[in-house]
Design an enzyme around this catalytic site. Structure first.
Site, mmCIF file in Angstrom:
data_model
loop_
_atom_site.group_PDB
_atom_site.id
_atom_site.type_symbol
_atom_site.label_atom_id
_atom_site.label_comp_id
_atom_site.label_asym_id
_atom_site.label_seq_id
_atom_site.Cartn_x
_atom_site.Cartn_y
_atom_site.Cartn_z
ATOM 1 N N TYR A 87 0.857 -1.187 0.000
ATOM 2 C CA TYR A 87 0.000 0.000 0.000
ATOM 3 C C TYR A 87 0.894 1.238 0.000
ATOM 4 C CZ TYR A 87 -4.707 1.909 1.039
ATOM 5 O OH TYR A 87 -5.940 2.514 0.982
ATOM 6 N N ASP A 96 -8.756 -2.361 10.834
ATOM 7 C CA ASP A 96 -9.732 -3.396 10.489
ATOM 8 C C ASP A 96 -9.359 -4.085 9.187
ATOM 9 O OD1 ASP A 96 -10.192 -0.942 9.213
ATOM 10 O OD2 ASP A 96 -12.338 -1.300 9.002
ATOM 11 N N ARG A 97 -8.854 -3.322 8.214
ATOM 12 C CA ARG A 97 -8.464 -3.906 6.932
ATOM 13 C C ARG A 97 -7.223 -4.789 7.099
ATOM 14 N NH1 ARG A 97 -8.395 0.827 2.566
ATOM 15 N NH2 ARG A 97 -8.438 -0.938 1.110
ATOM 16 N N ASP A 117 -15.670 -6.432 3.191
ATOM 17 C CA ASP A 117 -16.230 -6.202 4.529
ATOM 18 C C ASP A 117 -17.389 -5.221 4.400
ATOM 19 O OD1 ASP A 117 -16.649 -6.069 7.240
ATOM 20 O OD2 ASP A 117 -14.983 -4.705 7.626
ATOM 21 N N THR A 120 -20.383 -0.219 7.938
ATOM 22 C CA THR A 120 -20.635 1.209 7.738
ATOM 23 C C THR A 120 -20.080 1.655 6.393
ATOM 24 O OG1 THR A 120 -20.490 1.572 10.123
ATOM 25 C CG2 THR A 120 -20.313 3.501 8.719
ATOM 26 N N THR A 172 -41.976 5.698 -3.637
ATOM 27 C CA THR A 172 -40.710 6.296 -3.190
ATOM 28 C C THR A 172 -39.930 5.333 -2.306
ATOM 29 O OG1 THR A 172 -41.595 8.538 -3.314
ATOM 30 C CG2 THR A 172 -39.674 8.208 -1.906
#
Length: 243
Positions: A87, A96-97, A117, A120, A172
């Site tokens: 990276y 978390d990753r 994952d 959120t 809607t």
């Protein structure tokens, strides 16, 4: 025994591991973290060490409080990892990753693996068969998309997550469900197909809070595991403790 503490944006997940087996899981509010750690320590006196991974807000007081109870290891960008991190901005790679990639190594070492994952945010992380982490993608998750439609528009309601009845929404509410849910499904299936064009022998893992809801509707064949991040954190603690 190890105590795994995953501090998310909304809640804290705790898991007691005996080697590689989860003995207990709990979800608590941030303000009840220390209380929960003390209770688990009383119930499982064999717990000696803990690891904390935090993508949410965690005060120094909380960290010190856990460290007063157990031998604490805090996952950060300087943590020794069992893979090569390619990276470009490793210090910005979320804990978390990192944990998810480590979990994939324990189960699928020397394979091309895409970890998705769904929480959120929806994160996509790819590690190749040479155990090199190359990166991935980040996009808004299910609830984030529902909330953004409500927050950023004048007249759209905030809805509970629901499987759409049809691709064509004739109200809607049904239009929102179709747009949000079908949009994410098409996104995930599309991303998987793009990776498979480049890596034919791809293993795909789906995890996170929305994994069960989404997995039943996706076209692609995937390995789903709701405890994957916790397993990855336990593996990191073992790796750094020379177990």
């Amino acid at each position: 025994m190890n105590l795994i503490i995953d501090v998310g944006n909304s809640f804290v997940k705790l898991a007691v591991f005996s080697r590689n087996t989860i003995k207990r899981k709990e979800v608590v509010d941030h303000k009840h973290l220390i209380e929960a750690v003390e209770k688990l320590k009383r119930q499982y006196p064999s717990i000696k060490r803990a690891v904390i991974s935090s993508v949410g807000s965690l005060s120094n007081k909380d960290v010190s409080g856990v460290n007063d109870i157990l031998d604490l290891f805090v996952l950060d960008s300087n943590t020794k990892l069992p893979f090569t991190n390619k990276y470009k901005t490793p210090k910005t790679l979320g804990a978390d990753r990192i944990a998810l990639v480590c979990a994939s190594l324990r189960k699928f070492s020397n394979e091309h693996v895409l970890i998705i994952d769904a929480g959120t945010c929806i994160t996509y992380d790819f590690i190749n068969s040479e155990n090199e982490y190359l990166g991935g993608a980040i996009s808004p998750g299910l609830r984030t998309r529902y909330k953004s439609l409500n927050n950023l528009t004048a007249n759209l309601p905030l809805l509970d997550t629901e499987k759409p009845k049809d691709i064509i929404g004739n109200s809607t509410k049904e239009s929102i469900h179709s747009g949000v849910v079908n949009g994410i499904l098409k996104e995930i299936d599309g991303v998987i197909e793009e990776y498979k064009l480049k890596y034919l022998d791809l293993t795909v893992i789906l995890t996170g809070g929305d994994a069960n809801f989404l997995s039943k509707q996706l076209k692609s064949s995937i390995f789903a595991n709701s405890n994957f991040l916790l397993e990855g954190l336990n593996f990191i603690l073992q790796f750094n403790s020379n177990e």
